[in-house]
Scaffold this active site. Structure first.
Site, PDB file in Angstrom:
ATOM      1  N   ASP A   8       3.514  -4.084  27.268  1.00 50.35           N
ATOM      2  CA  ASP A   8       3.025  -2.933  28.037  1.00 50.35           C
ATOM      3  C   ASP A   8       2.694  -3.419  29.449  1.00 50.35           C
ATOM      4  OD1 ASP A   8       1.916  -0.115  28.181  1.00 50.35           O
ATOM      5  OD2 ASP A   8       0.119  -1.261  28.681  1.00 50.35           O
ATOM      6  N   GLU A  68       8.270  -0.201  27.591  1.00 48.98           N
ATOM      7  CA  GLU A  68       8.291   1.233  27.828  1.00 48.98           C
ATOM      8  C   GLU A  68       8.989   1.502  29.161  1.00 48.98           C
ATOM      9  OE1 GLU A  68       4.814   4.399  28.257  1.00 48.98           O
ATOM     10  OE2 GLU A  68       4.713   3.416  26.296  1.00 48.98           O
ATOM     11  N   ASP A 141      -4.368  -2.099  26.443  1.00 48.27           N
ATOM     12  CA  ASP A 141      -2.989  -2.467  26.792  1.00 48.27           C
ATOM     13  C   ASP A 141      -2.301  -3.189  25.634  1.00 48.27           C
ATOM     14  OD1 ASP A 141      -3.471  -2.234  30.049  1.00 48.27           O
ATOM     15  OD2 ASP A 141      -5.161  -3.033  28.940  1.00 48.27           O
TER      16      ASP A 141
END
Lengths: 163, 163
Positions: A8, A68, A141
Site C-alpha cells: 500500500d 493498488e 497502511d
C-alpha cells in the site's frame, strides 16, 4: 502454498502485508510499514522505500506481488508523489522476479467485503477475520496492504501481471 | 570539474545526458536513451529503466543529477506513468549517492535559451551550441536530458537537491 506480497504505497508510510494462500483460504504471515522521513529530497526518500521493500522481499520471499491503482480522485500533486513511490515499489518487486499485479480500490474492497463501496473500517475488520489476525493491525497502511494481497489471492486467476 | 547527469524521463524513452562543467563553461560527455519496450507489465518496464540508469551511472560516474518536474499540463494518466519512471530514475541516482535536483520546464528552457517560452527546436539547437556537440543529437530525449543537465550547471547554486 503461494506467498503474496501486498503493498500500500504512500508518500510518508508504505504498508506491506505478506499472506499465504492455498487457493481456498489465506492467512497473514507478516505485515508492517516502511516509514519515510519527511524532507525535500525525494530521491533519498525513495531510497528508503526501496531499501524497505528490499528487506521485506529478502525476509519473506513472496512469489507474487500486488499493488493498488493510483488514486486519481482528489489531488494531482499527491497522486504524482504516490506514483513515484509506487514506481519504486513495483520495480523492486519486479527486479526480484515477481509479477506485480494491480487492482482498483473497488476490486480490493469488493474482494474483502463483498461489495466495492464498503467503508474503510469495515474492510479493516474483514481483513482480520479473513486472514486470521487476532490483534488490531497497525498501522492502517499495513491492513490496507494485506487487503491488496488478499484481493490478489482471489482475483489472480482472472487478472494477473497487469501494471 | 563537475560531472552532471541530466535525465529526461518518458514512458517509452528515457533520455540521459552527461556534461562536465568547470563553473563557467560546459561540454557534453555522453548522451543517449534508454528504450523501454511497450507491454502491460509496468514492473518489468521500470526494471529496464533502473538497469539503464545504473549502467549510465557506472560508466560515467556523475557527481550530481537533475530531472525535470513532471509535466502536469495535459493528461493525468500519462503524467502518472511518467512519475513512476521518474521515481525509479531519482531513486537510482540517489542510491548512488547523488543529489537529485528538479527544475521546471520553464527553468530549463530559460537556462538554455534565455527565455522560458522558447520553442523545442530552438532549445535543441542551443544545446548543441552551448555543449559543443557538432552532430545532431538523437534521439531528441537525449538532447532534452542534456538541457536539464545544463540547466543544473547554471542554477545549482541557487537551487539544489530539491525533489
Amino acid at each position: 502454498m503461494l506467498r503474496i506480497l501486498g503493498i500500500d504505497c504512500g508518500s510518508r508510510i508504505t504498508g506491506y502485508g505478506v499472506i499465504e494462500s492455498d487457493g481456498r483460504s489465506q492467512r497473514a504471515v507478516a505485515y508492517g510499514a516502511i516509514r519515510v522521513p519527511a524532507g525535500p529530497d525525494l530521491g533519498k526518500r525513495l531510497c528508503v522505500v526501496a531499501e524497505g521493500i528490499g528487506q521485506v522481499l529478502e525476509a519473506w520471499e513472496p512469489d507474487e506481488a500486488a499493488v493498488e491503482d493510483v488514486f486519481t480522485g482528489l489531488n494531482v500533486r499527491s497522486a504524482l508523489v504516490l506514483a513515484h513511490v509506487r514506481g519504486v515499489a513495483m520495480m523492486c518487486a519486479a527486479k526480484a522476479g515477481l509479477c506485480v499485479a494491480s487492482y482498483t480500490a473497488a476490486q480490493v474492497k469488493g474482494s474483502v467485503s463483498g461489495h466495492g463501496s464498503a467503508g474503510k473500517e469495515q474492510v479493516r475488520l474483514m481483513v482480520r477475520t479473513l486472514l486470521g489476525v487476532r490483534e488490531e493491525i497497525r498501522p492502517l497502511d499495513a491492513s490496507d496492504a494485506l487487503a491488496v494481497a488478499y484481493c490478489h489471492a482471489n482475483l489472480r486467476n482472472s487478472r494477473r501481471g497487469r501494471g
